[in-house]
Write a protein that holds these residues in place. Structure first.
Motif, PDB file in Angstrom:
ATOM      1  N   ASP A 174     -13.713  24.085  11.150  1.00  7.74           N
ATOM      2  CA  ASP A 174     -14.083  25.473  10.865  1.00  7.74           C
ATOM      3  C   ASP A 174     -15.501  25.545  10.295  1.00  7.74           C
ATOM      4  O   ASP A 174     -16.298  26.388  10.716  1.00  7.74           O
ATOM      5  N   GLU A 175     -15.818  24.669   9.358  1.00  6.79           N
ATOM      6  CA  GLU A 175     -17.164  24.659   8.782  1.00  6.79           C
ATOM      7  C   GLU A 175     -18.209  24.359   9.858  1.00  6.79           C
ATOM      8  O   GLU A 175     -19.273  24.984   9.893  1.00  6.79           O
ATOM      9  N   TYR A 176     -17.888  23.406  10.722  1.00  4.99           N
ATOM     10  CA  TYR A 176     -18.821  23.054  11.794  1.00  4.99           C
ATOM     11  C   TYR A 176     -19.064  24.239  12.720  1.00  4.99           C
ATOM     12  O   TYR A 176     -20.213  24.604  12.987  1.00  4.99           O
ATOM     13  N   LEU A 177     -17.993  24.838  13.223  1.00  4.84           N
ATOM     14  CA  LEU A 177     -18.131  25.939  14.175  1.00  4.84           C
ATOM     15  C   LEU A 177     -18.795  27.162  13.549  1.00  4.84           C
ATOM     16  O   LEU A 177     -19.369  27.986  14.262  1.00  4.84           O
ATOM     17  N   SER A 178     -18.747  27.268  12.235  1.00  4.05           N
ATOM     18  CA  SER A 178     -19.379  28.391  11.532  1.00  4.05           C
ATOM     19  C   SER A 178     -20.839  28.110  11.177  1.00  4.05           C
ATOM     20  O   SER A 178     -21.539  29.007  10.702  1.00  4.05           O
ATOM     21  N   SER A 179     -21.284  26.889  11.383  1.00  2.00           N
ATOM     22  CA  SER A 179     -22.638  26.528  10.972  1.00  2.00           C
ATOM     23  C   SER A 179     -23.667  26.883  12.049  1.00  2.00           C
ATOM     24  O   SER A 179     -23.363  26.858  13.239  1.00  2.00           O
ATOM     25  N   PRO A 180     -24.882  27.219  11.614  1.00  5.41           N
ATOM     26  CA  PRO A 180     -25.944  27.561  12.571  1.00  5.41           C
ATOM     27  C   PRO A 180     -26.257  26.365  13.477  1.00  5.41           C
ATOM     28  O   PRO A 180     -26.322  25.225  13.023  1.00  5.41           O
ATOM     29  N   GLY A 181     -26.431  26.642  14.751  1.00  7.28           N
ATOM     30  CA  GLY A 181     -26.804  25.607  15.699  1.00  7.28           C
ATOM     31  C   GLY A 181     -25.657  24.752  16.216  1.00  7.28           C
ATOM     32  O   GLY A 181     -25.877  23.856  17.028  1.00  7.28           O
ATOM     33  N   ALA A 182     -24.444  25.014  15.759  1.00  3.80           N
ATOM     34  CA  ALA A 182     -23.283  24.241  16.211  1.00  3.80           C
ATOM     35  C   ALA A 182     -22.894  24.658  17.622  1.00  3.80           C
ATOM     36  O   ALA A 182     -23.242  25.740  18.087  1.00  3.80           O
ATOM     37  N   PHE A 183     -22.165  23.768  18.283  1.00  2.75           N
ATOM     38  CA  PHE A 183     -21.595  24.126  19.580  1.00  2.75           C
ATOM     39  C   PHE A 183     -20.650  25.308  19.417  1.00  2.75           C
ATOM     40  O   PHE A 183     -20.056  25.486  18.348  1.00  2.75           O
ATOM     41  N   THR A 184     -20.465  26.054  20.482  1.00  2.00           N
ATOM     42  CA  THR A 184     -19.393  27.048  20.510  1.00  2.00           C
ATOM     43  C   THR A 184     -18.097  26.284  20.807  1.00  2.00           C
ATOM     44  O   THR A 184     -18.128  25.096  21.152  1.00  2.00           O
ATOM     45  N   VAL A 185     -16.980  26.967  20.709  1.00  2.00           N
ATOM     46  CA  VAL A 185     -15.697  26.335  21.023  1.00  2.00           C
ATOM     47  C   VAL A 185     -15.712  25.806  22.456  1.00  2.00           C
ATOM     48  O   VAL A 185     -15.313  24.674  22.719  1.00  2.00           O
ATOM     49  N   THR A 186     -16.215  26.610  23.373  1.00  2.00           N
ATOM     50  CA  THR A 186     -16.276  26.191  24.783  1.00  2.00           C
ATOM     51  C   THR A 186     -17.185  24.982  24.954  1.00  2.00           C
ATOM     52  O   THR A 186     -16.828  24.018  25.634  1.00  2.00           O
ATOM     53  N   GLN A 187     -18.351  25.012  24.342  1.00  2.00           N
ATOM     54  CA  GLN A 187     -19.275  23.881  24.448  1.00  2.00           C
ATOM     55  C   GLN A 187     -18.673  22.605  23.859  1.00  2.00           C
ATOM     56  O   GLN A 187     -18.840  21.526  24.417  1.00  2.00           O
ATOM     57  N   LEU A 188     -17.974  22.745  22.746  1.00  2.00           N
ATOM     58  CA  LEU A 188     -17.347  21.583  22.121  1.00  2.00           C
ATOM     59  C   LEU A 188     -16.250  21.013  23.022  1.00  2.00           C
ATOM     60  O   LEU A 188     -16.150  19.797  23.200  1.00  2.00           O
ATOM     61  N   ARG A 189     -15.451  21.879  23.626  1.00  2.00           N
ATOM     62  CA  ARG A 189     -14.392  21.419  24.542  1.00  2.00           C
ATOM     63  C   ARG A 189     -15.008  20.685  25.733  1.00  2.00           C
ATOM     64  O   ARG A 189     -14.541  19.616  26.124  1.00  2.00           O
ATOM     65  N   ILE A 190     -16.075  21.220  26.285  1.00  2.00           N
ATOM     66  CA  ILE A 190     -16.739  20.595  27.430  1.00  2.00           C
ATOM     67  C   ILE A 190     -17.345  19.254  27.020  1.00  2.00           C
ATOM     68  O   ILE A 190     -17.248  18.260  27.754  1.00  2.00           O
ATOM     69  N   ARG A 191     -17.945  19.197  25.854  1.00  2.00           N
ATOM     70  CA  ARG A 191     -18.532  17.939  25.356  1.00  2.00           C
ATOM     71  C   ARG A 191     -17.449  16.879  25.162  1.00  2.00           C
ATOM     72  O   ARG A 191     -17.639  15.713  25.533  1.00  2.00           O
ATOM     73  N   MET A 192     -16.326  17.270  24.587  1.00  2.00           N
ATOM     74  CA  MET A 192     -15.230  16.316  24.395  1.00  2.00           C
ATOM     75  C   MET A 192     -14.709  15.828  25.739  1.00  2.00           C
ATOM     76  O   MET A 192     -14.431  14.639  25.909  1.00  2.00           O
ATOM     77  N   ALA A 193     -14.587  16.737  26.704  1.00  2.00           N
ATOM     78  CA  ALA A 193     -14.125  16.351  28.041  1.00  2.00           C
ATOM     79  C   ALA A 193     -15.099  15.360  28.677  1.00  2.00           C
ATOM     80  O   ALA A 193     -14.684  14.391  29.319  1.00  2.00           O
ATOM     81  N   ALA A 194     -16.398  15.579  28.492  1.00  2.00           N
ATOM     82  CA  ALA A 194     -17.410  14.677  29.043  1.00  2.00           C
ATOM     83  C   ALA A 194     -17.293  13.275  28.434  1.00  2.00           C
ATOM     84  O   ALA A 194     -17.633  12.279  29.075  1.00  2.00           O
ATOM     85  N   LEU A 195     -16.790  13.209  27.206  1.00  2.00           N
ATOM     86  CA  LEU A 195     -16.595  11.925  26.526  1.00  2.00           C
ATOM     87  C   LEU A 195     -15.228  11.299  26.829  1.00  2.00           C
ATOM     88  O   LEU A 195     -14.908  10.234  26.328  1.00  2.00           O
ATOM     89  N   GLY A 196     -14.414  12.014  27.623  1.00  2.00           N
ATOM     90  CA  GLY A 196     -13.107  11.482  28.006  1.00  2.00           C
ATOM     91  C   GLY A 196     -11.941  11.982  27.185  1.00  2.00           C
ATOM     92  O   GLY A 196     -10.825  11.486  27.314  1.00  2.00           O
ATOM     93  N   TYR A 197     -12.169  12.971  26.339  1.00  2.00           N
ATOM     94  CA  TYR A 197     -11.102  13.544  25.508  1.00  2.00           C
ATOM     95  C   TYR A 197     -10.708  14.882  26.113  1.00  2.00           C
ATOM     96  O   TYR A 197     -11.482  15.832  26.091  1.00  2.00           O
ATOM     97  N   ARG A 198      -9.517  14.936  26.664  1.00  2.00           N
ATOM     98  CA  ARG A 198      -9.051  16.143  27.352  1.00  2.00           C
ATOM     99  C   ARG A 198      -8.439  17.122  26.365  1.00  2.00           C
ATOM    100  O   ARG A 198      -7.475  16.801  25.663  1.00  2.00           O
ATOM    101  N   ILE A 199      -9.009  18.305  26.326  1.00  2.00           N
ATOM    102  CA  ILE A 199      -8.502  19.397  25.506  1.00  2.00           C
ATOM    103  C   ILE A 199      -7.961  20.443  26.472  1.00  2.00           C
ATOM    104  O   ILE A 199      -8.647  20.830  27.416  1.00  2.00           O
ATOM    105  N   LYS A 200      -6.742  20.890  26.242  1.00  2.00           N
ATOM    106  CA  LYS A 200      -6.085  21.809  27.175  1.00  2.00           C
ATOM    107  C   LYS A 200      -6.848  23.112  27.364  1.00  2.00           C
ATOM    108  O   LYS A 200      -6.975  23.610  28.468  1.00  2.00           O
ATOM    109  N   SER A 201      -7.315  23.672  26.255  1.00  2.00           N
ATOM    110  CA  SER A 201      -7.977  24.972  26.322  1.00  2.00           C
ATOM    111  C   SER A 201      -8.755  25.223  25.037  1.00  2.00           C
ATOM    112  O   SER A 201      -8.605  24.491  24.057  1.00  2.00           O
ATOM    113  N   ASN A 202      -9.557  26.272  25.069  1.00  2.00           N
ATOM    114  CA  ASN A 202     -10.254  26.682  23.855  1.00  2.00           C
ATOM    115  C   ASN A 202      -9.266  27.036  22.750  1.00  2.00           C
ATOM    116  O   ASN A 202      -9.541  26.842  21.569  1.00  2.00           O
TER     117      ASN A 202
END
Length: 106
Positions: free
Chosen positions: A4-32
């Motif tokens: 929560d602190e991360y997503l609320s901080s300036p310059g952080a990924f959005t929820v969608t961007q974070l999910r996509i980044r995790m997927a690119a690293l091989g961590y599958r997240i079902k949805s936002n």
């Protein structure tokens, strides 16, 4: 830093961007929605140990595994507790070997 602190901080990924980044690293997240549930601990939901590592990697360490699992991180990742490792190394509770090299005493 919590999710929560991360997503609320300036310059952080959005929820969608974070999910996509995790997927690119091989961590599958079902949805936002799954990330949002972790963010707000909805129904006491927390990321799995595997996804805690994914969050840590995806945010370049901004979110730590310790912060995501404050009640059990030392059980999951004892290597993160440097003090415990040093205590184990310096322990004088080691036992001498049983028997001798020639096999006598058996």
């Amino acid at each position: 830093m919590t999710l929560d602190e991360y997503l609320s901080s300036p310059g952080a990924f959005t929820v969608t961007q974070l999910r996509i980044r995790m997927a690119a690293l091989g961590y599958r997240i079902k949805s936002n929605a799954q990330l949002r549930q972790w963010r707000h601990a909805y129904g006491n939901r927390a990321p799995s140990p595997e996804n805690c590592v994914g969050l840590e990697l995806a945010t370049d360490g901004a979110i730590s595994r310790k912060d995501q699992r404050p009640h059990d991180w030392w059980l999951l990742w004892p290597e993160l507790d440097g003090a415990a490792i040093e205590r184990a190394k310096s322990s004088d509770d080691t036992q001498p070997p049983v028997g001798d090299a020639a096999g006598e005493g058996e």
